[in-house]
Design an enzyme around this catalytic site. Structure first.
Site, PDB file in Angstrom:
ATOM      1  N   ILE A 234      61.321  11.404  70.867  1.00  0.00           N
ATOM      2  CA  ILE A 234      62.273  12.524  70.723  1.00  0.00           C
ATOM      3  C   ILE A 234      63.379  12.404  71.773  1.00  0.00           C
ATOM      4  O   ILE A 234      63.093  12.307  72.961  1.00  0.00           O
ATOM      5  CB  ILE A 234      61.571  13.889  70.910  1.00  0.00           C
TER       6      ILE A 234
ATOM      7  N   LYS B 242      55.477  15.705  82.435  1.00  0.00           N
ATOM      8  CA  LYS B 242      56.653  15.763  81.549  1.00  0.00           C
ATOM      9  C   LYS B 242      57.496  17.015  81.819  1.00  0.00           C
ATOM     10  O   LYS B 242      58.729  16.944  81.834  1.00  0.00           O
ATOM     11  CB  LYS B 242      56.194  15.714  80.097  1.00  0.00           C
TER      12      LYS B 242
HETATM   13  N1  HSE Z   1      48.858  10.962  75.925  1.00  0.00           N
HETATM   14  C1  HSE Z   1      50.144  11.449  75.515  1.00  0.00           C
HETATM   15  C2  HSE Z   1      49.981  12.516  74.438  1.00  0.00           C
HETATM   16  C3  HSE Z   1      51.035  10.338  74.948  1.00  0.00           C
HETATM   17  O1  HSE Z   1      48.883  12.798  73.983  1.00  0.00           O
HETATM   18  O2  HSE Z   1      50.997  13.103  74.074  1.00  0.00           O
HETATM   19  C4  HSE Z   1      51.713   9.525  76.017  1.00  0.00           C
HETATM   20  O3  HSE Z   1      52.626  10.293  76.758  1.00  0.00           O
END
Ligand code: HSE
Ligand code: NAP
Length: 431
Positions: A137, A206
């Site tokens: 995205i 994130k």
């Molecule tokens: N483990 C992450 C998720 C993906 O389940 O979104 C990699 O950032």
């Protein structure tokens, strides 16, 4: 056309393989878009003897990082190894050597972002990291460029696919967490060690990155208040649904009077909110800006080709900058130093599920304790009777978190209380 742009890959796992495939399969269109070919010169891996699923030119793979980092022909280093070390050391070496870097490494950016961007600035290079948040995205460049006219006030997202898959299945099947986690692991959606995903740590990294970009202040993952989804029960999802809400794990970052609120936890979100309709392993990020209003970015948050899509777009952007001699143009956007708001000072609505004695006056006692702490009740429902106990579900009005926690501490100590079964924040609706 000018000389071709040469890429050195650090890593050839899920993302690295996708990057190699996209750069080779779309080579012609990428060359047209950049104005010159972009080719992979060397690939560094851990184990050169591992069987790979792609055809590679002889001699391209090595386990010597210097073959990329000290190679004068390589313009762009693409770090898709993951982890902190040696990825941090390699990126710093590349930047200090005047090479541009593209990375998908959220752990590194969320912890060592400042150090890396300082090196980027000092050496007038580009360090791009679109794939570090929400895989395929587009969200970092939209925030830095397309929404640059706005003061962003809120970023709220489903930024972990594993937990969204688990919560979607729990909602659809009425199952409990442990059962669905085992199913997700069998299907390959969840890792054998699911800690980083289900305990909210991946999403914390994130949202730290998103908050830094959206609010122009350095936020590290240590600043993020985190709760995962292990405590969400099938009953919570059922009652939430009866009340018109969906349960999601959200990363939330808000600009609150100059301070930054940044947290990851399960929420009840109204079914009418666009994030409520984001299911399975999909991700979405809802952004509110003071000019644009509400926007939402939706798509696959992980996977070989979706993540490679973001990494290769960054490579193309750097390559265009090299061709135009404008590298280092945007650089770090953390111009401000804002304080992080402590969790006790945030305002939210809350869903409470309590197991209490089923006798006269119990509800009044609970309402009185909540009232003493300025916690006003919006909805109350008595759900099940369990022998001589009653299950009560409450939704509060907006209240300061500390007031609610103080009230809950009193309720927990009362003789009528068997258990405070769950407390979940309610987001996405105005009072
Ligand atoms: N483990 C992450 C998720 C993906 O389940 O979104 C990699 O950032
Ligand atoms: P992966 O499949 O585990 O691949 C890692 C690669 O790096 C492998 O090729 C490995 O070599 C190589 N490697 C590891 N340590 C090394 C070292 N010390 N020296 C040289 N090579 C080394 O990882 P991935 O899933 O592709 O993830 C890569 C990065 O992208 C991570 O930062 C991750 O957070 C991020 N990311 C992943 C996704 C996704 O969907 N997977 C989505 C968004 C972001 P061998 O092949 O020899 O083992």
């Amino acid at each position: 056309m000018s000389k071709s742009i040469k890429v050195g890959l650090l890593g050839l796992g899920t993302v690295g393989t996708g990057v190699y495939k996209v750069l080779t399969q779309n080579a012609e269109i990428i060359a047209q878009r950049v104005g010159t070919p972009v080719t992979v010169e060397k690939i560094v891996v851990n184990n050169v003897n591992k069987k790979r699923d792609i055809d590679l030119p002889p001699g391209i793979i090595t386990d010597r990082a210097e073959a990329v980092l000290d190679n004068p022909d390589i313009d762009i280093v693409v770090e898709v190894m993951g982890g902190i070390e040696p990825a941090r050391e390699y990126i710093l070496k590349a930047l200090r050597g005047g090479k541009h870097v593209v990375t998908a490494n959220k752990d590194l950016i969320a912890e060592y972002g400042e150090e890396l961007f300082d090196a980027e600035k000092e050496h007038h290079t580009d360090l791009f990291f679109e794939a570090s948040v929400a895989g395929g995205i587009p969200i970092i460049r939209p925030l830095k460029q397309c929404l640059a006219a706005n003061r962003v006030t809120e970023v709220m997202g489903i930024i972990n696919g594993t937990t969204n898959f688990i919560l979607t299945k729990m909602t659809q099947e009425g199952s409990d967490f442990d059962e669905v986690l085992a199913e997700a692991q069998a299907l390959g959606y969840a890792e054998a060690d699911p800690t980083a995903d289900v305990d909210g740590l991946d999403a914390a990294r994130k949202i730290a990155i998103l908050a830094s970009v959206a609010f122009n202040t350095r936020v590290t993952y240590r600043d993020v208040y985190v709760e995962g989804i292990r405590n969400i029960g099938a009953m919570d999802i059922k009652y939430a649904s009866e009340l018109g809400y969906t349960v999601k794990l959200l990363g939330i970052a808000k600009d609150q009077d100059g301070q930054v609120e940044v947290r990851v936890h399960p929420v009840l979100i109204p079914n009418s909110h666009p994030l409520a309709a984001v299911n399975e392993a999909f991700n979405a990020i809802f952004v509110r800006g003071n000019a644009v209003g509400e926007t939402m970015f939706y798509g696959p948050g992980a996977g070989e080709l979706p993540t490679a899509s973001a990494v290769v777009a960054d490579i193309i952007e750097v390559a265009r900058n090299i061709i135009s001699s404008v590298t280092g143009r945007i650089s770090c956007t953390c111009y401000e130093q804002r304080a992080i708001k402590p969790i006790g000072e945030i305002f939210s609505k809350y869903y409470l599920r309590l197991i209490v004695k089923d006798e006269p006056g119990v509800l009044a006692s609970i309402a009185s304790v909540l009232g003493n702490q300025n916690v006003s009740i919006a909805t109350v429902i008595q759900k099940r009777s369990i022998e001589d106990l009653a299950e009560i579900v409450l939704i509060t009005h907006q209240v300061q978190e500390q007031n609610l926690q103080d009230a809950l501490a009193v309720i927990k100590g009362m003789s009528i209380t068997k258990e405070i079964a769950n407390v979940i924040r309610v987001e996405g609706e105005d009072e």
